[in-house]
Structure formats: structure tokens, C-alpha cells
Scaffold this active site. Structure first.
Site, PDB file in Angstrom:
ATOM      1  N   GLY A 118      -5.918   2.245 -13.360  1.00 36.21           N
ATOM      2  CA  GLY A 118      -7.151   1.910 -12.648  1.00 36.21           C
ATOM      3  C   GLY A 118      -8.339   2.515 -13.374  1.00 36.21           C
ATOM      4  N   ASP A 150       0.874  -1.167   0.000  1.00 33.97           N
ATOM      5  CA  ASP A 150       0.000   0.000   0.000  1.00 33.97           C
ATOM      6  C   ASP A 150       0.916   1.223   0.000  1.00 33.97           C
ATOM      7  OD1 ASP A 150      -1.564   2.148   0.699  1.00 33.97           O
ATOM      8  OD2 ASP A 150      -2.456   1.195   2.461  1.00 33.97           O
ATOM      9  N   GLY A 198      -9.734   4.918  -5.744  1.00 35.06           N
ATOM     10  CA  GLY A 198      -8.426   4.332  -6.024  1.00 35.06           C
ATOM     11  C   GLY A 198      -7.344   4.837  -5.076  1.00 35.06           C
ATOM     12  N   VAL A 199      -6.178   4.992  -5.634  1.00 34.36           N
ATOM     13  CA  VAL A 199      -5.028   5.357  -4.812  1.00 34.36           C
ATOM     14  C   VAL A 199      -5.181   6.787  -4.278  1.00 34.36           C
ATOM     15  CG1 VAL A 199      -3.542   6.130  -6.723  1.00 34.36           C
ATOM     16  CG2 VAL A 199      -2.515   5.135  -4.692  1.00 34.36           C
ATOM     17  N   ASP A 200      -5.824   7.652  -5.041  1.00 33.35           N
ATOM     18  CA  ASP A 200      -6.067   9.041  -4.627  1.00 33.35           C
ATOM     19  C   ASP A 200      -6.872   9.058  -3.319  1.00 33.35           C
ATOM     20  OD1 ASP A 200      -6.271  11.768  -4.727  1.00 33.35           O
ATOM     21  OD2 ASP A 200      -7.190  11.866  -6.711  1.00 33.35           O
ATOM     22  N   SER A 226      -2.713   5.703 -14.006  1.00 33.14           N
ATOM     23  CA  SER A 226      -3.652   5.552 -15.142  1.00 33.14           C
ATOM     24  C   SER A 226      -4.153   4.121 -15.368  1.00 33.14           C
ATOM     25  CB  SER A 226      -3.080   6.099 -16.462  1.00 33.14           C
ATOM     26  OG  SER A 226      -3.082   7.514 -16.466  1.00 33.14           O
ATOM     27  N   ASN A 258      -6.417  13.569 -10.239  1.00 28.96           N
ATOM     28  CA  ASN A 258      -7.183  14.075 -11.391  1.00 28.96           C
ATOM     29  C   ASN A 258      -6.890  15.570 -11.540  1.00 28.96           C
ATOM     30  OD1 ASN A 258      -9.110  15.463  -9.565  1.00 28.96           O
ATOM     31  ND2 ASN A 258      -9.715  13.351  -9.084  1.00 28.96           N
TER      32      ASN A 258
HETATM   33  P1  ADP Z   1      -6.057   6.243 -12.297  1.00 29.66           P
HETATM   34  O1  ADP Z   1      -7.275   7.115 -12.228  1.00 29.66           O
HETATM   35  O2  ADP Z   1      -4.792   7.015 -12.612  1.00 29.66           O
HETATM   36  O3  ADP Z   1      -6.246   5.051 -13.168  1.00 29.66           O
HETATM   37  P2  ADP Z   1      -6.466   4.682  -9.855  1.00 29.66           P
HETATM   38  O4  ADP Z   1      -6.264   5.166  -8.470  1.00 29.66           O
HETATM   39  O5  ADP Z   1      -7.837   4.308 -10.273  1.00 29.66           O
HETATM   40  O6  ADP Z   1      -5.815   5.820 -10.786  1.00 29.66           O
HETATM   41  O7  ADP Z   1      -5.515   3.455 -10.133  1.00 29.66           O
HETATM   42  C1  ADP Z   1      -4.122   3.526 -10.277  1.00 29.66           C
HETATM   43  C2  ADP Z   1      -3.509   2.266  -9.710  1.00 29.66           C
HETATM   44  O8  ADP Z   1      -3.350   2.409  -8.301  1.00 29.66           O
HETATM   45  C3  ADP Z   1      -4.346   1.009  -9.918  1.00 29.66           C
HETATM   46  O9  ADP Z   1      -3.511   0.044 -10.546  1.00 29.66           O
HETATM   47  C4  ADP Z   1      -4.708   0.562  -8.505  1.00 29.66           C
HETATM   48  O10 ADP Z   1      -4.671  -0.852  -8.379  1.00 29.66           O
HETATM   49  C5  ADP Z   1      -3.591   1.171  -7.693  1.00 29.66           C
HETATM   50  N1  ADP Z   1      -3.865   1.394  -6.262  1.00 29.66           N
HETATM   51  C6  ADP Z   1      -5.047   1.602  -5.639  1.00 29.66           C
HETATM   52  N2  ADP Z   1      -4.856   1.803  -4.308  1.00 29.66           N
HETATM   53  C7  ADP Z   1      -3.510   1.719  -4.095  1.00 29.66           C
HETATM   54  C8  ADP Z   1      -2.659   1.829  -2.944  1.00 29.66           C
HETATM   55  N3  ADP Z   1      -3.155   2.070  -1.734  1.00 29.66           N
HETATM   56  N4  ADP Z   1      -1.313   1.662  -3.113  1.00 29.66           N
HETATM   57  C9  ADP Z   1      -0.781   1.435  -4.338  1.00 29.66           C
HETATM   58  N5  ADP Z   1      -1.522   1.334  -5.467  1.00 29.66           N
HETATM   59  C10 ADP Z   1      -2.871   1.470  -5.345  1.00 29.66           C
END
Ligand code: ADP
Length: 183
Positions: free
Chosen positions: A125, A16, A38-40, A123, A30
Site C-alpha cells: 500500500g 477485511d 491503511g490496514v494499520d 508493503s 511502521n
Molecule cells: P504498507 O504501509 O505496508 O504498504 P498499507 O496498510 O498501506 O501498508 O497497505 C498494505 C495492504 O493492506 C494494501 O494492499 C491494502 O490494500 C491492504 N489493506 C488495507 N486495509 C485492509 C484491511 N482492512 N484488511 C486487509 N487488507 C487491508
């Protein structure tokens, strides 16, 4: 599994990103810097409201670019909010924009004295970039930027998903092979 070491100063790891003890973690943000899923979402939840307050003051970031804030309660010192492209089938400069948000993130890290940086798979996700293609572009842009930024000692790509770790691992191995062949 131990992290995949690389003479290119790049490591790949499962985990994580909010828990990374590095100087800066990169957020897949964004353009409105408004947070989201997601990660944001994970970064703003774990880091607390200070990060969002700074994002509101900054207000906007174009795709392909990045901005930097403090890291609130996170163990990192900074969060670099990089805006990757939404995948539109490859017709919309996605490759250029994905490469440039990695470059800009690393340049900002350098400007703020960071030696260690962690990236998620930007990008791949909600933005729908096919991970095999994203891996090649993200890693190549990082390798090229690191050649210009010797003060950055280590870049970790951190994945929550084992499948992504494998995909990025294969792409890194290919890039290393072609780098060795060209020496
Ligand atoms: P985007 O909108 O740029 O696609 P997302 O957040 O939807 O961003 O996804 C980007 C990547 O981050 C995805 O591959 C997702 O699996 C990953 N992700 C989500 N949560 C975490 C986290 N806590 N740590 C690392 N990677 C993560």
C-alpha cells in the site's frame, strides 16, 4: 468465492483482516508503531485503544522485524505488528526485509501458541512495493517458515482488493508448480 485451498497450508481470501477469526492477525506496521492509514489504521480503529497502549510501551520495531500485542476488541487473540520495507526500487534490501518480517511474524505466532495466522499484503500500500514482486517474496518466505513451524496449521492472506487476490493467487500457483517439479 471459496478460499483458494493449498496443500501448503496457505489460503488466500478477500475480506477485511480485522474480522478474521484466527489466533493472530498481522499488521503492516511502521517502525514507530504509531498507527497510521491503511490496514494499520483499520486494526487500531476496530481493536480499540488497548493495542496502541501496548505499542507505545514497546516503542519501536525495525523494518524486517515484528512485535506482538493483544488484540483488544478484535476476534483474534493477538496482533503481530510486522514492519515491511518501503520500496526504494529494489536497491535497499527490500526483498530480504519483506521476507524476514513474514518469518519473524510466524516465529512470534509459534512462540505464543498460535495455530492460525492472517496476513495482509504487507508493503503493497503506502510503502509502494510492486505487488507482483511482494507476492512472490511474501509467499515464498511463508512457505519456507511453515516448513520449520509445523504447529502452525493455516496461514491466510487476506486482501481488500480483488486485483491483489489474483496477483497473489498467480504467485502461489507458480510456487506450487516449482515445488512439485523439484520433488
Ligand atoms: P504498507 O504501509 O505496508 O504498504 P498499507 O496498510 O498501506 O501498508 O497497505 C498494505 C495492504 O493492506 C494494501 O494492499 C491494502 O490494500 C491492504 N489493506 C488495507 N486495509 C485492509 C484491511 N482492512 N484488511 C486487509 N487488507 C487491508
Amino acid at each position: 468465492m471459496p478460499p483458494a485451498e493449498s496443500p501448503l497450508r496457505i489460503e488466500l481470501a478477500l475480506g477485511d483482516i480485522t474480522k478474521e477469526r484466527v489466533d493472530a492477525i498481522v499488521n503492516a506496521a511502521n517502525s514507530g508503531l504509531r498507527g497510521g492509514g491503511g490496514v494499520d489504521g483499520a486494526i487500531h480503529r476496530a481493536g480499540g485503544p488497548e493495542i496502541m497502549e501496548e505499542c507505545r510501551r514497546i516503542g519501536h520495531c525495525d523494518p524486517g522485524d515484528a512485535v506482538i500485542t493483544g488484540a483488544g476488541r478484535l476476534p483474534a487473540r493477538f496482533v503481530i505488528h510486522a514492519v515491511g520495507p518501503v520500496w526504494e526500487g529494489g536497491r535497499d534490501d527490500e526483498e530480504l526485509l519483506l521476507a524476514s518480517c513474514h518469518e519473524r511474524a510466524l516465529e512470534l505466532a509459534r512462540e505464543h501458541g498460535c495455530r492460525t495466522v492472517a496476513f495482509p499484503a504487507i508493503s503493497t500500500g503506502a510503502y509502494g512495493y510492486p505487488p507482483e514482486l511482494a507476492a512472490r517474496v511474501a509467499l515464498r518466505a511463508t512457505i519456507e517458515a511453515l516448513e520449520r513451524l509445523p504447529m502452525i496449521e493455516k496461514v491466510r492472506f487476506v486482501f481488500v482488493d480483488e486485483n491483489l487476490l489474483e496477483i497473489y493467487g498467480r504467485a502461489l500457483a507458480h510456487l506450487k508448480e516449482s515445488a512439485e517439479r523439484s520433488v
